[in-house]
Write an enzyme that holds these catalytic residues in place. Structure first.
Site, mmCIF file in Angstrom:
data_model
loop_
_atom_site.group_PDB
_atom_site.id
_atom_site.type_symbol
_atom_site.label_atom_id
_atom_site.label_comp_id
_atom_site.label_asym_id
_atom_site.label_seq_id
_atom_site.Cartn_x
_atom_site.Cartn_y
_atom_site.Cartn_z
ATOM 1 N N THR A 126 0.830 -1.217 0.000
ATOM 2 C CA THR A 126 0.000 0.000 0.000
ATOM 3 C C THR A 126 0.863 1.265 0.000
ATOM 4 O OG1 THR A 126 -1.700 -1.182 1.238
ATOM 5 C CG2 THR A 126 -1.790 1.228 1.304
ATOM 6 N N GLU A 127 0.387 2.261 -0.731
ATOM 7 C CA GLU A 127 1.058 3.568 -0.752
ATOM 8 C C GLU A 127 0.041 4.640 -0.393
ATOM 9 O OE1 GLU A 127 2.940 3.950 -4.584
ATOM 10 O OE2 GLU A 127 4.290 2.245 -4.171
ATOM 11 N N PRO A 128 0.511 5.860 -0.087
ATOM 12 C CA PRO A 128 -0.455 6.905 0.287
ATOM 13 C C PRO A 128 -1.547 7.101 -0.776
ATOM 14 C CG PRO A 128 1.771 7.627 0.809
ATOM 15 C CD PRO A 128 1.906 6.314 0.089
ATOM 16 N N ILE A 157 2.060 -0.013 7.039
ATOM 17 C CA ILE A 157 2.728 -1.303 6.918
ATOM 18 C C ILE A 157 2.833 -1.998 8.289
ATOM 19 C CG2 ILE A 157 4.788 -2.501 6.080
ATOM 20 C CD1 ILE A 157 2.998 -1.023 3.931
ATOM 21 N N ARG A 268 -24.386 -11.166 35.316
ATOM 22 C CA ARG A 268 -25.036 -9.879 35.535
ATOM 23 C C ARG A 268 -26.542 -10.069 35.758
ATOM 24 N NH1 ARG A 268 -24.314 -4.595 36.994
ATOM 25 N NH2 ARG A 268 -25.689 -3.195 35.805
ATOM 26 N N GLY A 339 -23.717 -3.873 28.190
ATOM 27 C CA GLY A 339 -24.268 -2.576 28.582
ATOM 28 C C GLY A 339 -23.150 -1.546 28.712
ATOM 29 N N GLY A 340 -23.299 -0.628 29.660
ATOM 30 C CA GLY A 340 -22.323 0.458 29.813
ATOM 31 C C GLY A 340 -20.923 -0.041 30.119
ATOM 32 N N GLU A 363 -6.083 -6.010 3.670
ATOM 33 C CA GLU A 363 -5.982 -7.187 2.780
ATOM 34 C C GLU A 363 -7.179 -7.245 1.828
ATOM 35 O OE1 GLU A 363 -4.149 -10.736 3.911
ATOM 36 O OE2 GLU A 363 -2.981 -9.824 5.507
HETATM 37 C C1 LIG Z 1 -3.976 -1.113 10.527
HETATM 38 C C2 LIG Z 1 -3.671 -1.335 9.087
HETATM 39 C C3 LIG Z 1 -2.678 -2.239 8.721
HETATM 40 C C4 LIG Z 1 -2.353 -2.422 7.379
HETATM 41 N N1 LIG Z 1 -1.325 -3.262 7.036
HETATM 42 C C5 LIG Z 1 -0.877 -3.268 5.741
HETATM 43 C C6 LIG Z 1 0.316 -3.987 5.378
HETATM 44 O O1 LIG Z 1 0.930 -4.662 6.218
HETATM 45 N N2 LIG Z 1 0.752 -3.911 4.102
HETATM 46 C C7 LIG Z 1 0.096 -3.191 3.147
HETATM 47 O O2 LIG Z 1 0.574 -3.154 2.017
HETATM 48 N N3 LIG Z 1 -1.053 -2.526 3.442
HETATM 49 C C8 LIG Z 1 -1.538 -2.539 4.719
HETATM 50 N N4 LIG Z 1 -2.676 -1.838 5.045
HETATM 51 C C9 LIG Z 1 -3.359 -1.075 4.010
HETATM 52 C C10 LIG Z 1 -4.713 -1.660 3.627
HETATM 53 O O3 LIG Z 1 -4.556 -2.842 2.905
HETATM 54 C C11 LIG Z 1 -5.464 -0.561 2.848
HETATM 55 O O4 LIG Z 1 -5.834 0.421 3.793
HETATM 56 C C12 LIG Z 1 -6.680 -1.124 2.109
HETATM 57 O O5 LIG Z 1 -6.270 -1.905 1.022
HETATM 58 C C13 LIG Z 1 -7.607 -0.015 1.600
HETATM 59 O O6 LIG Z 1 -6.890 0.967 0.905
HETATM 60 P P1 LIG Z 1 -7.124 2.517 1.290
HETATM 61 O O7 LIG Z 1 -6.998 2.636 2.760
HETATM 62 O O8 LIG Z 1 -6.207 3.326 0.440
HETATM 63 O O9 LIG Z 1 -8.616 2.799 0.904
HETATM 64 P P2 LIG Z 1 -9.183 3.140 -0.578
HETATM 65 O O10 LIG Z 1 -8.660 2.166 -1.565
HETATM 66 O O11 LIG Z 1 -8.959 4.590 -0.841
HETATM 67 O O12 LIG Z 1 -10.736 2.850 -0.383
HETATM 68 C C14 LIG Z 1 -11.618 3.818 0.218
HETATM 69 C C15 LIG Z 1 -13.039 3.281 0.067
HETATM 70 O O13 LIG Z 1 -13.366 3.160 -1.332
HETATM 71 C C16 LIG Z 1 -13.792 1.818 -1.600
HETATM 72 N N5 LIG Z 1 -13.364 1.461 -2.962
HETATM 73 C C17 LIG Z 1 -12.146 1.603 -3.520
HETATM 74 N N6 LIG Z 1 -12.144 1.117 -4.783
HETATM 75 C C18 LIG Z 1 -13.387 0.630 -5.015
HETATM 76 C C19 LIG Z 1 -14.005 -0.017 -6.123
HETATM 77 N N7 LIG Z 1 -13.348 -0.302 -7.243
HETATM 78 N N8 LIG Z 1 -15.315 -0.350 -5.990
HETATM 79 C C20 LIG Z 1 -16.008 -0.109 -4.836
HETATM 80 N N9 LIG Z 1 -15.462 0.493 -3.761
HETATM 81 C C21 LIG Z 1 -14.172 0.849 -3.846
HETATM 82 C C22 LIG Z 1 -13.125 0.962 -0.552
HETATM 83 O O14 LIG Z 1 -13.797 -0.284 -0.374
HETATM 84 C C23 LIG Z 1 -13.226 1.872 0.666
HETATM 85 O O15 LIG Z 1 -14.506 1.756 1.225
HETATM 86 C C24 LIG Z 1 -3.060 -1.689 6.385
HETATM 87 C C25 LIG Z 1 -4.083 -0.813 6.761
HETATM 88 C C26 LIG Z 1 -4.386 -0.619 8.076
HETATM 89 C C27 LIG Z 1 -5.457 0.363 8.440
#
Ligand SMILES: Cc1cc2nc3c(=O)[nH]c(=O)nc-3n(C[C@H](O)[C@H](O)[C@H](O)COP(=O)(O)OP(=O)(O)OC[C@H]3O[C@@H](n4cnc5c(N)ncnc54)[C@H](O)[C@@H]3O)c2cc1C
Length: 383
Positions: A126-128, A157, A268, A339-340, A363
């Site tokens: 994953t990237e930003p 990551i 409870r 509950g609470g 994933e």
């Molecule tokens: C705690 C945590 C641990 C992680 N660990 C890892 C890791 O170890 N390695 C790694 O590489 N990544 C990791 N990730 C990244 C994770 O896999 C991504 O956050 C995930 O794939 C979603 O990408 P995004 O956050 O950019 O959301 P986006 O892709 O921007 O999605 C935003 C929304 O749009 C929806 N959407 C996007 N495209 C479509 C489409 N074609 N049709 C319908 N809906 C769509 C999505 O379902 C979601 O609801 C991690 C994330 C978190 C939060």
């Protein structure tokens, strides 16, 4: 069809259950509040062979079948999803991918260390700017003589700040989309690779989640994993099996929610009797119980398909989709039973709900799993 566990499978499940009771459960609240699992847990996981399940013994693994792997993952998920994630990523996504795609030299270099817990792996896809659309990643690896020079940023990551090796995906040519992506094994101490902890997570607070920045990271060409341009296929094959592991971890969350809710409902009292005797509380409990069983059966089916050498990717998406959504429902229903008191972190169900929430996101989000399942049904890709 025989759903009974073999003696060996029951033994490994019990080993994991005892390990969780001894090494995990007593620390769960403190680790969550401190946003840090004690790193010594990694060596302990390695000692019991939990970081080498299904990896061939000749490379230091403990062998075993995929159902055993699910059983261990479920027990770890029942104890603490932050601990479960260490195994799912370092073993499930990294070591198993090296075992499947690595050269003999790469296997000898990394697998004994990863399976013993001497080293940890992370999975950098994953990237930003690219999450669901991972095939359009922009991190670049440029060939320079006998080396590659890598620049880019990876986001979210798991194990990122702890890892010794990064399974990194980067673009090696300008072919559109996923066709230009290659996989690399990058030592985390390579100059130019820096890591920043991602703070403020809703759940999985004890887990080392990081942003990785690569600035002119130079690695020998021998670090390429599999053929150049095959990186996206490698990532997708890793994630297909990884989804079984996430699903098993979700079964663990759902089971923990059931155990906690049933126990609390028996203790409870309101309106002069245990709340378990109120029919609407029984409805909450039975909804949890059906979800637990359905999620577990879908997950075990994936393990069975893998162990038989059959196609499993769509079944893994179904299991991951159902189990992750079920874990959220079960934890939420359990919180209602509490509950609470469920809203306070002295009780386990709030953490279960916070940890469960990410399972429908990583994933492959639930929406992405539905697209994979839809493509398998229709033969038409919506991507
Ligand atoms: C705690 C945590 C641990 C992680 N660990 C890892 C890791 O170890 N390695 C790694 O590489 N990544 C990791 N990730 C990244 C994770 O896999 C991504 O956050 C995930 O794939 C979603 O990408 P995004 O956050 O950019 O959301 P986006 O892709 O921007 O999605 C935003 C929304 O749009 C929806 N959407 C996007 N495209 C479509 C489409 N074609 N049709 C319908 N809906 C769509 C999505 O379902 C979601 O609801 C991690 C994330 C978190 C939060």
């Amino acid at each position: 069809m025989d759903l009974a566990l073999s003696e060996e499978q029951e033994a490994v499940r019990k080993l994991a259950e005892d390990f969780v009771a001894r090494e995990v459960t007593p620390h769960v609240v403190a680790w969550d509040r401190a946003e840090n699992v004690d790193r010594s847990i990694v060596g302990k996981l390695g000692e019991l062979g939990f970081l080498g399940l299904t990896v061939p013994e000749e490379y230091g693994g403990s062998g075993g079948d995929h159902l055993s792997y699910c059983l261990v993952t479920e027990e770890l998920g029942r104890g603490d999803s932050s601990v479960r994630g260490i195994v799912s990523v370092s073993l499930g996504l990294v070591a198993k991918t090296i075992a499947s795609w690595g050269s003999e030299e790469q296997k000898r270099q990394w697998l004994p260390r990863l399976t013993s817990g001497e080293a940890i792996g992370c999975f950098g896809l994953t990237e930003p700017g690219t999450g669901s659309d991972a095939g359009n990643l922009v991190t670049r690896a440029v060939r320079d003589g006998g080396d590659y020079v890598i620049n880019g940023t990876k986001m979210f990551i798991t194990n990122g700040t702890w890892a010794d090796v990064v399974l990194l995906f980067a673009r090696t040519n300008d072919s559109p989309g996923h066709r230009g992506v290659s996989a690399f094994l990058v030592s985390a101490d390579t100059p130019g690779l820096s890591r920043r902890t991602v703070h403020g997570k809703l759940g999985l607070r004890g887990q080392a989640t990081a942003e990785l920045v690569l600035q002119d990271v130079r690695i020998p060409a021998s670090c390429l994993l599999g053929p150049e341009g095959k990186g996206f296929s490698i990532a997708m094959s890793a994630l297909a099996k990884g989804r079984m592991s996430v699903a098993a971890g979700c079964v663990g969350i759902a089971q923990a929610a059931q155990d906690a809710a049933v126990r609390y409902a028996g203790e409870r009292e309101q309106f002069g009797k245990a709340i378990a005797r109120h029919q609407l509380v029984q409805e909450l409990l039975s909804d949890i119980a059906v979800d637990v069983d359905a999620a577990r059966l879908l997950t075990w089916r994936v393990a069975d398909l893998i162990d038989r050498g059959q196609e499993f990717a769509t079944a893994a998406s179904k299991a991951k989709l159902y189990a992750s959504e079920a874990a959220v429902r079960c934890a939420n229903n359990a919180l209602q039973v509490f509950g609470g008191y469920g809203y306070i972190d002295e009780y386990p169900v709030g953490k279960l709900l916070r940890d469960a929430r990410v399972m429908t996101l990583y994933e492959g989000t639930s929406q992405i799993q539905k697209l994979i399942i839809g493509r398998a049904l229709t033969g038409v890709s919506a991507f």
